[in-house]
Design a protein around this motif. Structure first.
Motif, PDB file in Angstrom:
ATOM      1  N   ASP A 246      30.701  14.015  11.237  1.00  0.00           N
ATOM      2  CA  ASP A 246      30.353  13.051  10.185  1.00  0.00           C
ATOM      3  C   ASP A 246      28.877  13.165   9.795  1.00  0.00           C
TER       4      ASP A 246
ATOM      5  N   ASP B   3      35.328  11.787  20.518  1.00  0.00           N
ATOM      6  CA  ASP B   3      34.647  10.905  19.581  1.00  0.00           C
ATOM      7  C   ASP B   3      33.235  11.399  19.282  1.00  0.00           C
TER       8      ASP B   3
ATOM      9  N   TYR C  81      27.836   6.534   8.515  1.00  0.00           N
ATOM     10  CA  TYR C  81      29.272   6.789   8.382  1.00  0.00           C
ATOM     11  C   TYR C  81      30.025   5.469   8.526  1.00  0.00           C
TER      12      TYR C  81
ATOM     13  N   ILE D  26      33.459   3.557  10.380  1.00  0.00           N
ATOM     14  CA  ILE D  26      34.401   3.613  11.492  1.00  0.00           C
ATOM     15  C   ILE D  26      35.610   2.784  11.091  1.00  0.00           C
TER      16      ILE D  26
ATOM     17  N   TYR E 241      37.991   4.889  16.275  1.00  0.00           N
ATOM     18  CA  TYR E 241      36.758   5.669  16.331  1.00  0.00           C
ATOM     19  C   TYR E 241      35.746   4.769  17.033  1.00  0.00           C
TER      20      TYR E 241
ATOM     21  N   HIS F 238      31.855  12.179  15.421  1.00  0.00           N
ATOM     22  CA  HIS F 238      30.635  11.632  14.835  1.00  0.00           C
ATOM     23  C   HIS F 238      29.627  12.739  14.513  1.00  0.00           C
TER      24      HIS F 238
ATOM     25  N   PHE G  91      31.800   4.005  18.966  1.00  0.00           N
ATOM     26  CA  PHE G  91      30.379   4.331  18.917  1.00  0.00           C
ATOM     27  C   PHE G  91      30.054   5.119  20.182  1.00  0.00           C
TER      28      PHE G  91
END
Length: 213
Positions: free
Chosen positions: A139, A132, A74, A76, A84, A136, A86
């Motif tokens: 995603d 977050d 994806y 960010i 966004y 993810h 990790f």
């Protein structure tokens, strides 16, 4: 207080006004702002992670290498929600992905040993990290659905439209080999599909760039 120190607080407080003042004070003390040039690695697969990076400006591509095949996971970006992260790197195992700056990007780096403490100490920050994780997860679920349910031609068009949105331009500086690597296929297949999309009026090759209509 230097300029970069001020940016740390301004960035987070503007995007997330619910963050506690005490937490913002610790960001000033422990975090750092770093600029990564386009194509510079931020995280490399197999590397031990020491910080949690949050995108302030620019965009970052996250991908995995398996058996010498690169596969896009994806992007960010510093979009409408400002950041966004990790959020899935809060374990101590080596990274199972790489992240590279797509364009010149400015990141706020939070040391992991402090992140774990902040999640316990500050509810607003903990809620941000959990949100977050959820993003993810969506995603990655969308990527999986595309692989299982969509033809490569549809995935290619979705990929090009996503890059158009991220880069804010319809004229993409993307080589056929780069696209092939991101989608886990060959350059020849991508070239053939781009010709088909061009015939259908969905894209156009303009010199070394691809125009997405």
């Amino acid at each position: 207080m230097d300029t970069k120190s001020t940016n740390k607080t301004a960035f987070l407080s503007n995007c997330f006004p619910s963050l506690e003042n005490a937490f913002l004070g610790e960001i000033e003390q422990y975090a750092q702002v770093k600029v990564f040039a386009a194509e510079e690695f931020i995280v490399q697969q197999g590397q031990s992670i020491q910080f949690l990076p949050l995108v302030i400006k620019g965009s970052v591509k996250v991908f995995s290498d398996e058996d010498a095949v690169q596969f896009l996971l994806y992007y960010i970006t510093a979009g409408a929600s400002c950041v966004y992260s990790f959020a899935h790197i809060l374990h101590k195992e080596p990274a199972e992905f790489s992240a590279v700056a797509e364009s010149d990007s400015e990141l706020l780096l939070l040391p992991l040993n402090r992140v774990q403490l902040w999640m316990l100490r500050y509810p607003s920050f903990s809620a941000l990290i959990i949100a977050d994780y959820q993003k993810h997860y969506r995603d990655l679920l969308n990527t999986t659905k595309q692989i299982v349910c969509h033809k490569l031609e549809d995935r290619l068009l979705d990929y090009l439209r996503k890059r158009k949105e991220i880069e804010n331009t319809a004229l993409l500086s993307a080589t056929h080999q780069e696209i092939a690597s991101d989608l886990g296929t060959s350059r020849e297949v991508i070239s053939r599909l781009l010709k088909k999309l061009s015939v259908n009026g969905l894209v156009a090759q303009e010199g070394r760039k691809i125009k997405v209509r």
